[in-house]
Write a protein that holds these residues in place. Structure first.
Motif, PDB file in Angstrom:
ATOM      1  N   ASN A 212       0.843  -1.185   0.000  1.00  0.00           N
ATOM      2  CA  ASN A 212       0.000   0.000   0.000  1.00  0.00           C
ATOM      3  C   ASN A 212       0.881   1.238   0.000  1.00  0.00           C
ATOM      4  O   ASN A 212       2.044   1.190   0.449  1.00  0.00           O
ATOM      5  CB  ASN A 212      -0.903   0.020   1.235  1.00  0.00           C
ATOM      6  CG  ASN A 212      -1.938  -1.090   1.204  1.00  0.00           C
ATOM      7  OD1 ASN A 212      -2.744  -1.160   0.280  1.00  0.00           O
ATOM      8  ND2 ASN A 212      -1.901  -1.957   2.195  1.00  0.00           N
ATOM      9  N   GLY A 213       0.353   2.320  -0.488  1.00  0.00           N
ATOM     10  CA  GLY A 213       1.112   3.563  -0.456  1.00  0.00           C
ATOM     11  C   GLY A 213       1.546   3.891   0.964  1.00  0.00           C
ATOM     12  O   GLY A 213       0.729   3.867   1.886  1.00  0.00           O
ATOM     13  N   GLY A 214       2.827   4.148   1.152  1.00  0.00           N
ATOM     14  CA  GLY A 214       3.368   4.437   2.475  1.00  0.00           C
ATOM     15  C   GLY A 214       4.065   3.266   3.132  1.00  0.00           C
ATOM     16  O   GLY A 214       4.762   3.449   4.139  1.00  0.00           O
ATOM     17  N   ASP A 215       3.898   2.051   2.578  1.00  0.00           N
ATOM     18  CA  ASP A 215       4.573   0.887   3.162  1.00  0.00           C
ATOM     19  C   ASP A 215       6.082   0.974   2.963  1.00  0.00           C
ATOM     20  O   ASP A 215       6.564   1.414   1.914  1.00  0.00           O
ATOM     21  CB  ASP A 215       4.071  -0.409   2.519  1.00  0.00           C
ATOM     22  CG  ASP A 215       2.687  -0.796   2.988  1.00  0.00           C
ATOM     23  OD1 ASP A 215       2.155  -0.135   3.896  1.00  0.00           O
ATOM     24  OD2 ASP A 215       2.128  -1.774   2.435  1.00  0.00           O
ATOM     25  N   ALA A 216       6.836   0.518   3.970  1.00  0.00           N
ATOM     26  CA  ALA A 216       8.294   0.468   3.871  1.00  0.00           C
ATOM     27  C   ALA A 216       8.696  -0.658   2.930  1.00  0.00           C
ATOM     28  O   ALA A 216       8.220  -1.786   3.083  1.00  0.00           O
ATOM     29  CB  ALA A 216       8.903   0.252   5.251  1.00  0.00           C
ATOM     30  N   VAL A 217       9.584  -0.366   1.976  1.00  0.00           N
ATOM     31  CA  VAL A 217       9.949  -1.392   0.990  1.00  0.00           C
ATOM     32  C   VAL A 217      11.445  -1.670   0.912  1.00  0.00           C
ATOM     33  O   VAL A 217      11.852  -2.808   0.676  1.00  0.00           O
ATOM     34  CB  VAL A 217       9.408  -1.031  -0.413  1.00  0.00           C
ATOM     35  CG1 VAL A 217       7.884  -1.110  -0.427  1.00  0.00           C
ATOM     36  CG2 VAL A 217       9.866   0.345  -0.879  1.00  0.00           C
ATOM     37  N   VAL A 218      12.293  -0.655   1.101  1.00  0.00           N
ATOM     38  CA  VAL A 218      13.747  -0.874   1.070  1.00  0.00           C
ATOM     39  C   VAL A 218      14.406  -0.058   2.173  1.00  0.00           C
ATOM     40  O   VAL A 218      14.134   1.145   2.304  1.00  0.00           O
ATOM     41  CB  VAL A 218      14.370  -0.475  -0.294  1.00  0.00           C
ATOM     42  CG1 VAL A 218      15.876  -0.737  -0.273  1.00  0.00           C
ATOM     43  CG2 VAL A 218      13.731  -1.227  -1.441  1.00  0.00           C
ATOM     44  N   HIS A 219      15.240  -0.725   2.985  1.00  0.00           N
ATOM     45  CA  HIS A 219      15.936  -0.076   4.093  1.00  0.00           C
ATOM     46  C   HIS A 219      17.386   0.190   3.667  1.00  0.00           C
ATOM     47  O   HIS A 219      18.111  -0.749   3.317  1.00  0.00           O
ATOM     48  CB  HIS A 219      15.898  -0.999   5.320  1.00  0.00           C
ATOM     49  CG  HIS A 219      16.268  -0.326   6.587  1.00  0.00           C
ATOM     50  ND1 HIS A 219      16.442  -1.013   7.780  1.00  0.00           N
ATOM     51  CD2 HIS A 219      16.503   0.980   6.898  1.00  0.00           C
ATOM     52  CE1 HIS A 219      16.756  -0.183   8.747  1.00  0.00           C
ATOM     53  NE2 HIS A 219      16.809   1.040   8.231  1.00  0.00           N
ATOM     54  N   ILE A 220      17.787   1.456   3.687  1.00  0.00           N
ATOM     55  CA  ILE A 220      19.131   1.840   3.263  1.00  0.00           C
ATOM     56  C   ILE A 220      19.884   2.440   4.428  1.00  0.00           C
ATOM     57  O   ILE A 220      19.396   3.338   5.112  1.00  0.00           O
ATOM     58  CB  ILE A 220      19.066   2.873   2.109  1.00  0.00           C
ATOM     59  CG1 ILE A 220      18.305   2.287   0.903  1.00  0.00           C
ATOM     60  CG2 ILE A 220      20.473   3.302   1.679  1.00  0.00           C
ATOM     61  CD1 ILE A 220      18.101   3.270  -0.230  1.00  0.00           C
ATOM     62  N   ALA A 221      21.098   1.939   4.669  1.00  0.00           N
ATOM     63  CA  ALA A 221      21.986   2.480   5.704  1.00  0.00           C
ATOM     64  C   ALA A 221      23.076   3.272   5.025  1.00  0.00           C
ATOM     65  O   ALA A 221      23.617   2.867   3.994  1.00  0.00           O
ATOM     66  CB  ALA A 221      22.574   1.365   6.547  1.00  0.00           C
ATOM     67  N   SER A 222      23.424   4.399   5.612  1.00  0.00           N
ATOM     68  CA  SER A 222      24.414   5.301   5.025  1.00  0.00           C
ATOM     69  C   SER A 222      25.710   5.278   5.813  1.00  0.00           C
ATOM     70  O   SER A 222      25.709   5.218   7.038  1.00  0.00           O
ATOM     71  CB  SER A 222      23.859   6.726   4.993  1.00  0.00           C
ATOM     72  OG  SER A 222      24.848   7.630   4.535  1.00  0.00           O
ATOM     73  N   THR A 223      26.826   5.315   5.075  1.00  0.00           N
ATOM     74  CA  THR A 223      28.131   5.404   5.705  1.00  0.00           C
ATOM     75  C   THR A 223      28.550   6.852   5.919  1.00  0.00           C
ATOM     76  O   THR A 223      29.590   7.125   6.516  1.00  0.00           O
ATOM     77  CB  THR A 223      29.201   4.726   4.826  1.00  0.00           C
ATOM     78  OG1 THR A 223      29.183   5.316   3.521  1.00  0.00           O
ATOM     79  CG2 THR A 223      28.893   3.237   4.695  1.00  0.00           C
ATOM     80  N   ASP A 224      27.745   7.790   5.466  1.00  0.00           N
ATOM     81  CA  ASP A 224      28.028   9.214   5.619  1.00  0.00           C
ATOM     82  C   ASP A 224      27.846   9.603   7.078  1.00  0.00           C
ATOM     83  O   ASP A 224      26.752   9.441   7.629  1.00  0.00           O
ATOM     84  CB  ASP A 224      27.069  10.027   4.746  1.00  0.00           C
ATOM     85  CG  ASP A 224      27.380  11.516   4.776  1.00  0.00           C
ATOM     86  OD1 ASP A 224      28.221  11.929   5.602  1.00  0.00           O
ATOM     87  OD2 ASP A 224      26.782  12.262   3.980  1.00  0.00           O
ATOM     88  N   PRO A 225      28.901  10.121   7.765  1.00  0.00           N
ATOM     89  CA  PRO A 225      28.771  10.499   9.172  1.00  0.00           C
ATOM     90  C   PRO A 225      27.638  11.508   9.421  1.00  0.00           C
ATOM     91  O   PRO A 225      27.084  11.557  10.513  1.00  0.00           O
ATOM     92  CB  PRO A 225      30.124  11.112   9.515  1.00  0.00           C
ATOM     93  CG  PRO A 225      31.063  10.537   8.510  1.00  0.00           C
ATOM     94  CD  PRO A 225      30.264  10.362   7.258  1.00  0.00           C
ATOM     95  N   ALA A 226      27.292  12.288   8.422  1.00  0.00           N
ATOM     96  CA  ALA A 226      26.234  13.295   8.590  1.00  0.00           C
ATOM     97  C   ALA A 226      24.868  12.656   8.635  1.00  0.00           C
ATOM     98  O   ALA A 226      23.904  13.294   8.988  1.00  0.00           O
ATOM     99  CB  ALA A 226      26.305  14.323   7.478  1.00  0.00           C
TER     100      ALA A 226
END
Length: 319
Positions: free
Chosen positions: A305-319
Protein backbone atom coordinates in the motif's frame (compact mmCIF):
# COMPACT_ATOMS: atom_id res chain seq x y z
CA UNK A 1 40.71 -23.68 44.36
CA UNK A 2 37.56 -24.77 42.53
CA UNK A 3 35.35 -22.10 41.00
CA UNK A 4 32.13 -21.40 42.89
CA UNK A 5 28.85 -22.79 41.60
CA UNK A 6 26.53 -20.49 39.67
CA UNK A 7 23.14 -19.62 41.15
CA UNK A 8 20.13 -19.06 38.91
CA UNK A 9 16.47 -19.52 39.76
CA UNK A 10 16.25 -22.12 42.49
CA UNK A 11 19.27 -24.07 41.19
CA UNK A 12 23.03 -23.97 41.42
CA UNK A 13 25.30 -25.16 38.61
CA UNK A 14 28.71 -26.45 39.56
CA UNK A 15 31.87 -25.43 37.73
CA UNK A 16 32.55 -27.50 34.63
CA UNK A 17 28.89 -28.49 34.25
CA UNK A 18 25.91 -27.60 32.06
CA UNK A 19 22.29 -27.62 33.11
CA UNK A 20 18.90 -27.00 31.58
CA UNK A 21 16.36 -25.11 33.69
CA UNK A 22 12.70 -24.18 33.39
CA UNK A 23 12.03 -20.91 35.22
CA UNK A 24 8.27 -20.53 35.83
CA UNK A 25 6.46 -17.71 33.98
CA UNK A 26 2.74 -18.33 34.31
CA UNK A 27 0.03 -20.99 34.24
CA UNK A 28 -2.35 -21.66 31.35
CA UNK A 29 -6.11 -21.94 31.81
CA UNK A 30 -5.67 -25.72 31.56
CA UNK A 31 -3.44 -25.64 34.62
CA UNK A 32 -0.26 -26.36 32.66
CA UNK A 33 2.80 -24.35 33.62
CA UNK A 34 4.64 -22.14 31.13
CA UNK A 35 8.35 -21.70 31.84
CA UNK A 36 11.34 -19.85 30.42
CA UNK A 37 13.81 -22.41 29.01
CA UNK A 38 17.39 -21.64 30.04
CA UNK A 39 20.66 -23.52 29.57
CA UNK A 40 23.69 -22.62 31.67
CA UNK A 41 27.26 -23.57 30.82
CA UNK A 42 29.42 -22.83 33.85
CA UNK A 43 33.06 -23.14 32.89
CA UNK A 44 35.72 -24.58 35.13
CA UNK A 45 37.84 -21.44 34.86
CA UNK A 46 36.99 -17.85 35.69
CA UNK A 47 35.81 -15.55 32.92
CA UNK A 48 32.99 -13.23 31.95
CA UNK A 49 29.31 -14.05 32.36
CA UNK A 50 27.49 -13.66 29.04
CA UNK A 51 23.94 -14.25 27.89
CA UNK A 52 22.56 -14.93 24.43
CA UNK A 53 18.83 -14.86 23.71
CA UNK A 54 16.43 -15.26 20.80
CA UNK A 55 12.72 -15.18 19.95
CA UNK A 56 11.85 -12.12 22.01
CA UNK A 57 9.36 -11.78 19.18
CA UNK A 58 7.55 -15.08 18.70
CA UNK A 59 7.94 -15.13 14.91
CA UNK A 60 11.73 -14.55 14.88
CA UNK A 61 13.22 -18.04 14.92
CA UNK A 62 16.63 -17.63 13.24
CA UNK A 63 18.23 -17.03 16.63
CA UNK A 64 16.81 -20.27 18.06
CA UNK A 65 18.84 -22.26 15.56
CA UNK A 66 21.89 -20.02 16.12
CA UNK A 67 21.84 -20.79 19.83
CA UNK A 68 21.45 -24.52 19.16
CA UNK A 69 24.54 -24.50 16.95
CA UNK A 70 26.59 -22.37 19.37
CA UNK A 71 25.76 -24.64 22.31
CA UNK A 72 26.56 -27.78 20.30
CA UNK A 73 30.15 -26.61 19.88
CA UNK A 74 30.78 -25.62 23.54
CA UNK A 75 31.80 -27.63 26.57
CA UNK A 76 31.79 -26.24 30.13
CA UNK A 77 34.79 -28.47 30.86
CA UNK A 78 36.98 -26.40 28.53
CA UNK A 79 35.12 -23.07 28.50
CA UNK A 80 36.10 -20.09 30.62
CA UNK A 81 33.42 -17.99 32.29
CA UNK A 82 29.69 -18.66 32.13
CA UNK A 83 27.18 -18.61 29.29
CA UNK A 84 23.43 -18.30 29.84
CA UNK A 85 21.41 -19.25 26.75
CA UNK A 86 17.72 -18.37 26.43
CA UNK A 87 16.65 -19.65 22.99
CA UNK A 88 12.96 -18.74 23.37
CA UNK A 89 12.10 -15.67 25.44
CA UNK A 90 8.55 -15.24 24.10
CA UNK A 91 7.46 -18.81 24.78
CA UNK A 92 3.74 -18.12 24.32
CA UNK A 93 4.31 -16.26 21.05
CA UNK A 94 6.31 -19.13 19.56
CA UNK A 95 3.72 -21.66 20.74
CA UNK A 96 0.85 -19.78 19.09
CA UNK A 97 2.73 -18.62 15.99
CA UNK A 98 2.40 -14.96 16.93
CA UNK A 99 4.91 -12.13 17.11
CA UNK A 100 3.34 -10.69 20.26
CA UNK A 101 1.97 -12.11 23.48
CA UNK A 102 -1.68 -13.15 23.95
CA UNK A 103 -2.43 -9.71 25.44
CA UNK A 104 -1.07 -8.18 22.17
CA UNK A 105 1.81 -6.52 23.96
CA UNK A 106 5.22 -6.27 22.33
CA UNK A 107 7.61 -7.96 24.75
CA UNK A 108 10.50 -5.90 23.39
CA UNK A 109 8.73 -2.71 24.50
CA UNK A 110 8.03 -4.02 28.01
CA UNK A 111 11.45 -4.01 29.69
CA UNK A 112 12.54 -3.82 32.46
CA UNK A 113 9.09 -5.04 33.42
CA UNK A 114 7.50 -5.67 36.79
CA UNK A 115 6.91 -8.74 38.94
CA UNK A 116 3.25 -7.71 39.28
CA UNK A 117 2.71 -6.13 35.88
CA UNK A 118 1.19 -7.43 32.66
CA UNK A 119 2.22 -10.82 31.27
CA UNK A 120 4.80 -9.06 29.07
CA UNK A 121 6.05 -7.08 32.06
CA UNK A 122 6.42 -10.23 34.14
CA UNK A 123 8.42 -12.05 31.46
CA UNK A 124 10.62 -8.97 31.00
CA UNK A 125 11.17 -8.74 34.77
CA UNK A 126 12.07 -12.43 34.93
CA UNK A 127 14.57 -12.03 32.09
CA UNK A 128 16.14 -8.99 33.74
CA UNK A 129 16.46 -10.44 37.24
CA UNK A 130 17.40 -14.02 36.45
CA UNK A 131 19.57 -13.48 33.36
CA UNK A 132 20.63 -9.92 32.55
CA UNK A 133 21.45 -8.93 36.14
CA UNK A 134 24.01 -11.74 36.34
CA UNK A 135 25.81 -10.83 33.09
CA UNK A 136 28.20 -8.22 31.76
CA UNK A 137 27.67 -8.86 28.02
CA UNK A 138 24.60 -9.91 26.06
CA UNK A 139 23.74 -10.78 22.45
CA UNK A 140 20.10 -10.28 21.47
CA UNK A 141 19.18 -12.15 18.25
CA UNK A 142 16.43 -10.85 15.91
CA UNK A 143 15.21 -11.10 12.31
CA UNK A 144 13.13 -8.95 10.01
CA UNK A 145 9.40 -8.76 10.69
CA UNK A 146 6.17 -8.43 8.74
CA UNK A 147 7.44 -10.05 5.51
CA UNK A 148 10.74 -8.18 5.59
CA UNK A 149 14.21 -9.68 5.40
CA UNK A 150 17.38 -8.16 6.83
CA UNK A 151 21.03 -8.29 5.87
CA UNK A 152 23.11 -9.73 8.74
CA UNK A 153 23.97 -6.69 10.84
CA UNK A 154 24.85 -5.63 14.35
CA UNK A 155 22.96 -2.69 15.85
CA UNK A 156 24.68 -1.14 18.82
CA UNK A 157 26.03 2.00 20.45
CA UNK A 158 29.18 2.36 18.37
CA UNK A 159 30.23 5.45 20.34
CA UNK A 160 30.97 3.21 23.33
CA UNK A 161 34.49 1.78 22.84
CA UNK A 162 33.76 -1.61 24.45
CA UNK A 163 30.55 -2.10 22.49
CA UNK A 164 32.28 -1.08 19.27
CA UNK A 165 35.09 -3.58 19.89
CA UNK A 166 32.62 -6.43 20.33
CA UNK A 167 30.54 -5.32 17.32
CA UNK A 168 33.65 -5.29 15.13
CA UNK A 169 34.66 -8.73 16.42
CA UNK A 170 31.22 -10.15 15.53
CA UNK A 171 32.11 -9.51 11.89
CA UNK A 172 28.65 -8.97 10.36
CA UNK A 173 28.62 -7.28 6.94
CA UNK A 174 27.27 -4.08 8.55
CA UNK A 175 27.43 -2.59 12.02
CA UNK A 176 24.88 0.18 12.49
CA UNK A 177 25.00 2.85 15.15
CA UNK A 178 21.44 2.59 16.42
CA UNK A 179 19.67 4.50 19.14
CA UNK A 180 18.01 2.44 21.84
CA UNK A 181 14.24 2.20 22.05
CA UNK A 182 12.53 2.74 25.37
CA UNK A 183 11.19 -0.53 26.73
CA UNK A 184 13.56 -2.70 24.69
CA UNK A 185 15.76 -5.38 26.19
CA UNK A 186 18.83 -3.59 24.84
CA UNK A 187 17.84 -0.34 26.55
CA UNK A 188 17.04 -1.94 29.91
CA UNK A 189 20.17 -4.08 29.86
CA UNK A 190 22.37 -1.13 29.01
CA UNK A 191 20.81 0.86 31.85
CA UNK A 192 21.74 -2.00 34.17
CA UNK A 193 25.38 -1.76 33.07
CA UNK A 194 25.61 -4.55 30.47
CA UNK A 195 27.21 -4.27 27.04
CA UNK A 196 24.67 -5.39 24.45
CA UNK A 197 24.84 -6.32 20.77
CA UNK A 198 21.61 -6.68 18.80
CA UNK A 199 21.82 -8.92 15.76
CA UNK A 200 19.40 -8.65 12.84
CA UNK A 201 19.40 -11.14 9.99
CA UNK A 202 16.97 -13.06 7.82
CA UNK A 203 13.19 -13.17 7.66
CA UNK A 204 10.60 -14.11 10.26
CA UNK A 205 9.36 -17.71 10.34
CA UNK A 206 12.26 -18.87 8.18
CA UNK A 207 15.52 -20.67 8.90
CA UNK A 208 17.59 -18.58 6.45
CA UNK A 209 20.88 -20.46 6.39
CA UNK A 210 22.97 -17.42 5.41
CA UNK A 211 21.58 -15.47 8.38
CA UNK A 212 22.05 -18.41 10.76
CA UNK A 213 25.65 -19.03 9.65
CA UNK A 214 26.61 -15.34 9.93
CA UNK A 215 25.22 -15.11 13.47
CA UNK A 216 26.69 -18.41 14.64
CA UNK A 217 30.15 -17.41 13.44
CA UNK A 218 29.72 -13.93 14.92
CA UNK A 219 28.77 -15.21 18.36
CA UNK A 220 31.76 -17.56 18.36
CA UNK A 221 34.08 -14.67 17.46
CA UNK A 222 32.70 -12.56 20.32
CA UNK A 223 33.16 -15.40 22.80
CA UNK A 224 36.70 -15.76 21.49
CA UNK A 225 37.46 -12.07 21.97
CA UNK A 226 36.13 -12.29 25.53
CA UNK A 227 38.52 -15.17 26.22
CA UNK A 228 35.75 -17.68 26.93
CA UNK A 229 36.82 -19.99 24.11
CA UNK A 230 39.80 -20.16 21.79
CA UNK A 231 39.39 -17.71 18.92
CA UNK A 232 38.19 -19.38 15.70
CA UNK A 233 40.88 -20.14 13.14
CA UNK A 234 39.03 -18.52 10.24
CA UNK A 235 38.89 -14.77 9.85
CA UNK A 236 35.61 -12.96 9.14
CA UNK A 237 34.86 -12.44 5.42
CA UNK A 238 35.85 -8.78 5.78
CA UNK A 239 35.62 -5.87 8.19
CA UNK A 240 32.11 -4.67 8.99
CA UNK A 241 30.99 -1.57 7.14
CA UNK A 242 30.14 1.06 9.73
CA UNK A 243 26.90 2.93 9.11
CA UNK A 244 25.69 5.83 11.21
CA UNK A 245 22.14 6.36 9.96
CA UNK A 246 19.44 4.45 8.12
CA UNK A 247 15.93 4.97 6.80
CA UNK A 248 13.27 3.22 4.70
CA UNK A 249 12.17 4.04 1.18
CA UNK A 250 8.37 3.85 1.14
CA UNK A 251 6.02 2.87 -1.63
CA UNK A 252 4.41 5.87 -3.29
CA UNK A 253 1.56 3.90 -4.77
CA UNK A 254 -0.54 0.83 -3.96
CA UNK A 255 0.11 -2.18 -6.17
CA UNK A 256 2.33 -5.20 -6.82
CA UNK A 257 5.95 -4.74 -5.73
CA UNK A 258 8.88 -5.78 -7.93
CA UNK A 259 12.32 -5.13 -6.38
CA UNK A 260 15.55 -5.39 -8.35
CA UNK A 261 17.98 -4.76 -5.46
CA UNK A 262 19.40 -7.36 -3.14
CA UNK A 263 20.61 -7.25 0.43
CA UNK A 264 24.10 -5.80 0.73
CA UNK A 265 23.87 -3.97 -2.60
CA UNK A 266 25.26 -0.44 -2.72
CA UNK A 267 23.05 2.24 -4.24
CA UNK A 268 23.33 5.91 -5.08
CA UNK A 269 20.63 8.51 -4.56
CA UNK A 270 18.16 8.31 -7.44
CA UNK A 271 19.04 4.75 -8.47
CA UNK A 272 16.10 2.67 -9.64
CA UNK A 273 15.51 -0.19 -7.21
CA UNK A 274 12.23 -1.56 -8.52
CA UNK A 275 8.67 -0.65 -9.36
CA UNK A 276 5.04 -0.88 -8.29
CA UNK A 277 2.62 -2.12 -10.94
CA UNK A 278 -1.06 -2.86 -11.32
CA UNK A 279 -2.40 -6.39 -11.82
CA UNK A 280 -1.92 -6.13 -15.61
CA UNK A 281 1.75 -5.20 -15.27
CA UNK A 282 1.43 -1.48 -15.97
CA UNK A 283 4.07 0.43 -14.01
CA UNK A 284 2.44 2.84 -11.58
CA UNK A 285 5.54 4.11 -9.76
CA UNK A 286 9.26 3.48 -9.74
CA UNK A 287 11.03 2.74 -6.47
CA UNK A 288 14.16 4.90 -6.27
CA UNK A 289 16.89 5.27 -3.65
CA UNK A 290 16.46 8.43 -1.61
CA UNK A 291 20.05 8.32 -0.37
CA UNK A 292 23.39 6.66 -1.07
CA UNK A 293 24.23 3.63 1.01
CA UNK A 294 23.83 -0.12 1.49
CA UNK A 295 20.58 -2.07 1.32
CA UNK A 296 20.22 -3.66 4.77
CA UNK A 297 16.56 -4.65 4.55
CA UNK A 298 13.82 -5.17 1.98
CA UNK A 299 10.18 -6.10 1.82
CA UNK A 300 9.24 -9.56 0.60
CA UNK A 301 5.55 -8.68 0.35
CA UNK A 302 4.11 -9.01 -3.17
CA UNK A 303 1.42 -6.39 -2.54
CA UNK A 304 2.08 -3.00 -0.94
CA UNK A 305 0.00 0.00 0.00
CA UNK A 306 1.11 3.56 -0.46
CA UNK A 307 3.37 4.44 2.48
CA UNK A 308 4.57 0.89 3.16
CA UNK A 309 8.29 0.47 3.87
CA UNK A 310 9.95 -1.39 0.99
CA UNK A 311 13.75 -0.87 1.07
CA UNK A 312 15.94 -0.08 4.09
CA UNK A 313 19.13 1.84 3.26
CA UNK A 314 21.99 2.48 5.70
CA UNK A 315 24.41 5.30 5.02
CA UNK A 316 28.13 5.40 5.70
CA UNK A 317 28.03 9.21 5.62
CA UNK A 318 28.77 10.50 9.17
CA UNK A 319 26.23 13.30 8.59
Amino acid sequence: MARESFAIGSARVRAGAARNLEIPITRLITGADVSLPVRILHGREDGPVVWINAATHGDEVVGVEVIRRVLAALSPKTMRGTLIAVPVVNVLGVMTGERYLPDRRDLNRSFPGSARGSLAGRIAHLMMTEVVAKCEVGIDLHTGSDRRTNLPQIRADLDDPRTRELAAAFGAPVMLHARVRDGSLRHAARESGATVLLYEGGENWRFDEWAIAAATDGVRRVLGLLGMVDPPDEEPPGPSVECRTSSWVRARHTGFLHLDVGLGQRVEAGDRMGSVSDSFGKTLRLVRAHRAGIVIGRSEAPVVNGGDAVVHIASTDPA
